[in-house]
Design a protein around this motif. Structure first.
Motif, mmCIF file in Angstrom:
data_model
loop_
_atom_site.group_PDB
_atom_site.id
_atom_site.type_symbol
_atom_site.label_atom_id
_atom_site.label_comp_id
_atom_site.label_asym_id
_atom_site.label_seq_id
_atom_site.Cartn_x
_atom_site.Cartn_y
_atom_site.Cartn_z
ATOM 1 N N VAL A 78 0.888 -1.299 0.337
ATOM 2 C CA VAL A 78 -0.231 -0.012 0.007
ATOM 3 C C VAL A 78 0.757 1.462 0.306
ATOM 4 C CG1 VAL A 78 -1.920 1.145 1.038
ATOM 5 C CG2 VAL A 78 -1.660 -1.514 1.327
ATOM 6 N N LYS A 79 0.392 2.046 -0.760
ATOM 7 C CA LYS A 79 1.124 3.851 -0.949
ATOM 8 C C LYS A 79 1.706 3.867 0.530
ATOM 9 C CE LYS A 79 1.174 7.749 -3.119
ATOM 10 N NZ LYS A 79 0.455 8.741 -3.656
ATOM 11 N N PRO A 80 2.986 4.245 0.746
ATOM 12 C CA PRO A 80 3.629 5.165 2.131
ATOM 13 C C PRO A 80 1.988 5.902 2.420
ATOM 14 C CG PRO A 80 4.772 4.847 0.888
ATOM 15 C CD PRO A 80 3.446 4.134 -0.168
ATOM 16 N N GLY A 81 1.375 6.035 2.966
ATOM 17 C CA GLY A 81 1.075 6.948 4.144
ATOM 18 C C GLY A 81 -0.968 7.045 3.633
ATOM 19 N N ILE A 82 -0.973 6.182 3.296
ATOM 20 C CA ILE A 82 -2.548 6.343 3.057
ATOM 21 C C ILE A 82 -3.106 5.211 4.403
ATOM 22 C CG2 ILE A 82 -4.627 4.154 2.390
ATOM 23 C CD1 ILE A 82 -3.086 4.789 -0.649
ATOM 24 N N LEU A 83 -2.506 3.954 4.967
ATOM 25 C CA LEU A 83 -2.455 3.562 6.211
ATOM 26 C C LEU A 83 -1.999 4.568 7.195
ATOM 27 C CD1 LEU A 83 -1.694 0.458 5.101
ATOM 28 C CD2 LEU A 83 -4.076 0.871 5.472
ATOM 29 N N GLU A 84 -0.494 4.739 7.207
ATOM 30 C CA GLU A 84 -0.218 6.033 8.561
ATOM 31 C C GLU A 84 -1.402 6.733 8.141
ATOM 32 O OE1 GLU A 84 0.790 4.354 6.120
ATOM 33 O OE2 GLU A 84 3.582 3.656 6.167
ATOM 34 N N LYS A 85 -1.646 7.664 7.807
ATOM 35 C CA LYS A 85 -2.283 9.137 7.561
ATOM 36 C C LYS A 85 -3.846 8.115 8.078
ATOM 37 C CE LYS A 85 -1.399 12.571 5.071
ATOM 38 N NZ LYS A 85 -0.763 13.202 3.653
ATOM 39 N N GLY A 86 -4.386 7.556 7.055
ATOM 40 C CA GLY A 86 -5.260 7.027 7.220
ATOM 41 C C GLY A 86 -5.848 6.621 8.212
ATOM 42 N N VAL A 87 -5.383 5.999 8.955
ATOM 43 C CA VAL A 87 -6.018 4.872 10.350
ATOM 44 C C VAL A 87 -5.557 5.845 11.441
ATOM 45 C CG1 VAL A 87 -6.353 2.933 11.556
ATOM 46 C CG2 VAL A 87 -5.998 3.096 9.076
ATOM 47 N N LEU A 88 -3.873 5.949 11.390
ATOM 48 C CA LEU A 88 -3.107 5.776 12.730
ATOM 49 C C LEU A 88 -2.783 7.598 13.263
ATOM 50 C CD1 LEU A 88 -1.559 4.730 15.252
ATOM 51 C CD2 LEU A 88 0.701 5.516 13.429
ATOM 52 N N LEU A 89 -2.862 7.988 11.971
ATOM 53 C CA LEU A 89 -2.605 9.603 12.084
ATOM 54 C C LEU A 89 -4.592 10.022 12.807
ATOM 55 C CD1 LEU A 89 -0.104 11.614 10.213
ATOM 56 C CD2 LEU A 89 0.446 10.429 12.439
ATOM 57 N N ARG A 90 -5.398 9.779 11.970
ATOM 58 C CA ARG A 90 -6.974 9.852 11.149
ATOM 59 C C ARG A 90 -6.725 9.163 13.025
ATOM 60 N NH1 ARG A 90 -12.386 8.857 8.993
ATOM 61 N NH2 ARG A 90 -13.340 9.700 9.397
ATOM 62 N N LEU A 91 -6.655 7.925 13.948
ATOM 63 C CA LEU A 91 -7.092 8.275 15.513
ATOM 64 C C LEU A 91 -6.446 9.035 16.293
ATOM 65 C CD1 LEU A 91 -6.825 4.304 14.780
ATOM 66 C CD2 LEU A 91 -8.782 5.172 15.025
ATOM 67 N N ARG A 92 -5.517 9.183 16.364
ATOM 68 C CA ARG A 92 -4.401 10.256 17.359
ATOM 69 C C ARG A 92 -5.155 11.389 17.219
ATOM 70 N NH1 ARG A 92 1.741 9.485 15.653
ATOM 71 N NH2 ARG A 92 1.364 6.808 16.120
ATOM 72 N N PHE A 93 -5.844 12.184 16.021
ATOM 73 C CA PHE A 93 -6.505 13.126 15.377
ATOM 74 C C PHE A 93 -7.772 13.345 16.386
ATOM 75 C CE2 PHE A 93 -3.235 14.471 12.436
ATOM 76 C CZ PHE A 93 -2.195 14.386 12.704
ATOM 77 N N HIS A 94 -8.562 12.121 15.855
ATOM 78 C CA HIS A 94 -10.000 12.320 15.734
ATOM 79 C C HIS A 94 -10.739 11.872 17.816
ATOM 80 C CE1 HIS A 94 -14.166 11.150 15.250
ATOM 81 N NE2 HIS A 94 -14.182 10.263 16.537
ATOM 82 N N ASN A 287 -5.398 11.312 25.405
ATOM 83 C CA ASN A 287 -6.183 12.048 25.959
ATOM 84 C C ASN A 287 -6.896 12.051 27.306
ATOM 85 O OD1 ASN A 287 -8.413 13.900 26.742
ATOM 86 N ND2 ASN A 287 -9.236 13.626 23.828
ATOM 87 N N PRO A 288 -6.347 12.925 28.242
ATOM 88 C CA PRO A 288 -6.715 12.668 29.427
ATOM 89 C C PRO A 288 -8.374 12.997 29.798
ATOM 90 C CG PRO A 288 -4.922 14.615 29.524
ATOM 91 C CD PRO A 288 -5.545 14.496 27.570
ATOM 92 N N SER A 289 -9.317 13.050 28.833
ATOM 93 C CA SER A 289 -10.772 13.255 28.975
ATOM 94 C C SER A 289 -11.344 12.793 28.037
ATOM 95 C CB SER A 289 -10.785 14.204 29.284
ATOM 96 O OG SER A 289 -10.716 15.422 28.096
#
Ligand code: NAD
Ligand code: IPM
Ligand code: MN
Length: 373
Positions: A78-94, A287-289
């Motif tokens: 899978v092209k770099p970024g699709i899963l890393e940004k699409g799942v991992l970073l999305r979860l951290r941000f969401h 996320n402390p809360s």
């Protein structure tokens, strides 16, 4: 009953998560801690089969969990970024997990690239986790005049960037915007100084590159100064390049490092190397809360996936961080002590530590050393 969403993910992710689950099952059973696990099949397999990276509905289901345990994301197919940004970073941000806590501890008996392995390396590494160059704002533009509209949406704020570029005498450029907000810098500094207080640490070292990226890290420094005054704990500023040098030459000098997202990413791999390898390093996206997420620092390690060679300790220690956050400190301590004992003996080392112990055997040994056994 506390609910944990489990995302084994890609490569060695499922291999190390399986071992973390074995340890969690043993400790929670002996301590009558009620945890309920639900697995979410996110990652390359799911994406290649369904074309879906991370469904809104999955986010909803994860939002009803008390914590998330994740293996790793990323796959050579899978092209770099699709899963890393699409799942991992999305979860951290969401989930607005704005703290990435990555303790760097050198346990006794662990071979470290530092010549003297008896050094007292024990650094609380606090990485900001929602801003900086990770915000995903950027574009590639061709020669001539172009306009790009970019937007950054976080729980607490929204910012729109309209970037007009008039590119002359060059056929293409790419740009990427870094963002630090006052809100974002203040909350990570507050977390860092509070953690210092809790651990009796009298100096917080702030990492930046304020001599070059003057705007972003100027704001970062101001937030650090203010937090230092608010919490009554001293601070020092160090440039990231010098921190890299000192971490190798004299890591004992650091007790608590607080770093922006990108520098924090890079320096925590360096920290992992000092503590004996990536396979040993745990992390918590906090996320402390809200809903926090726990994962080893390492990635999916496609080079060793499926070989039973992965070191499960980073994932096991991440699950200990999870138990601690869920209010089960004694259980978390029990896991860390068992890991320490196995490492101290020096008899069981996975390939990354220069040994031959397999992934499951390493866990077997840790299970044997749990206090209740
Ligand atoms: P990596 O962390 O996967 O591997 C780097 C090196 O460390 C490899 O040689 C690997 O074999 C070794 N290693 C890593 N974990 C180990 C373990 N538990 N035991 C023994 N050895 C271990 O980094 P990479 O190779 O740069 O990236 C591979 C993929 O993982 C990429 O797709 C990348 O984007 C992704 N990634 C994901 C995460 C994450 O999910 N948190 C973190 C880093 C990289
Ligand atoms: C990490 C990883 C991630 C990051 C990637 C895979 C998005 O390197 O967890 O350290 O850069 O944060
Ligand atoms: Mn990383």
């Amino acid at each position: 009953m506390q609910k944990v969403g489990v995302i084994p993910g890609d490569g060695i992710g499922p291999e190390v998560i399986k071992e973390a689950r074995r340890v969690l099952d043993s400790v929670t059973e002996s301590k009558s801690i009620a945890l309920e696990f639900e697995e979410f099949p996110l990652g390359a397999g799911h994406y290649l089969k369904t074309g879906e990276v991370l469904a809104e509905e999955t986010l909803q289901r994860l939002s009803r969990k008390d914590a998330i345990l994740l293996g790793a994301m990323g796959d050579p197919r899978v092209k770099p970024g699709i899963l890393e940004k699409g799942v991992l970073l999305r979860l951290r941000f969401h989930f607005d997990q704005y703290v990435n806590l990555r303790p760097v501890k050198l346990y006794e008996g662990v071979p470290s690239p530092l010549a003297d392995n008896h050094r007292k390396i024990d650094i609380q590494f606090v990485r900001e986790n929602t801003e900086d160059f990770y915000v995903g704002l950027g574009a590639r533009v061709k020669s001539g005049i172009s306009n790009t509209s970019l937007s950054l949406i976080r729980r607490a704020y929204e910012a729109k960037f309209d970037v007009g570029v008039d590119l002359k005498d060059e056929e293409e450029l790419a740009f990427q915007i870094g963002v630090i907000t006052k809100h974002g810098a203040k909350r990570i500094m507050d977390f860092a100084f509070q953690l210092a207080k809790k651990n009796g640490i009298d100096l917080v070292t702030s990492v930046d590159k304020a001599n070059v990226l003057t705007e972003m890290y100027g704001l970062w420094r101001e937030a650090c100064e203010e937090a230092s005054a608010r919490h009554g704990i001293a601070k020092e500023f160090q440039y990231v390049d010098a921190v890299a040098l000192h971490m190798v030459r004299n890591p004992e000098r650091f007790k608590l490092l607080v770093a922006p997202n990108l520098f924090g990413d890079i320096l925590t791999d360096l920290g992992a190397a000092l503590q004996g390898g990536l396979g040993l390093a745990p992390s918590a996206n906090i996320n402390p809360s809200g809903v926090s997420m726990f994962e080893p620092v390492h990635g999916s390690a496609p080079d060793i996936a499926g070989k039973g060679m992965a070191n499960p300790v980073g994932a096991i220690l991440s699950s200990a961080l999870m138990l601690d956050t869920l209010g089960h400190k004694a259980a978390a301590d029990e896991i860390e002590s068992a890991v320490k004992e196995v490492l101290r003996s020096g008899k069981h080392r996975t390939a990354d530590m220069g040994g031959k112990t397999s992934t499951s055997k390493m866990t077997d040994e840790i299970l044997k050393h749990l206090a209740h056994r």
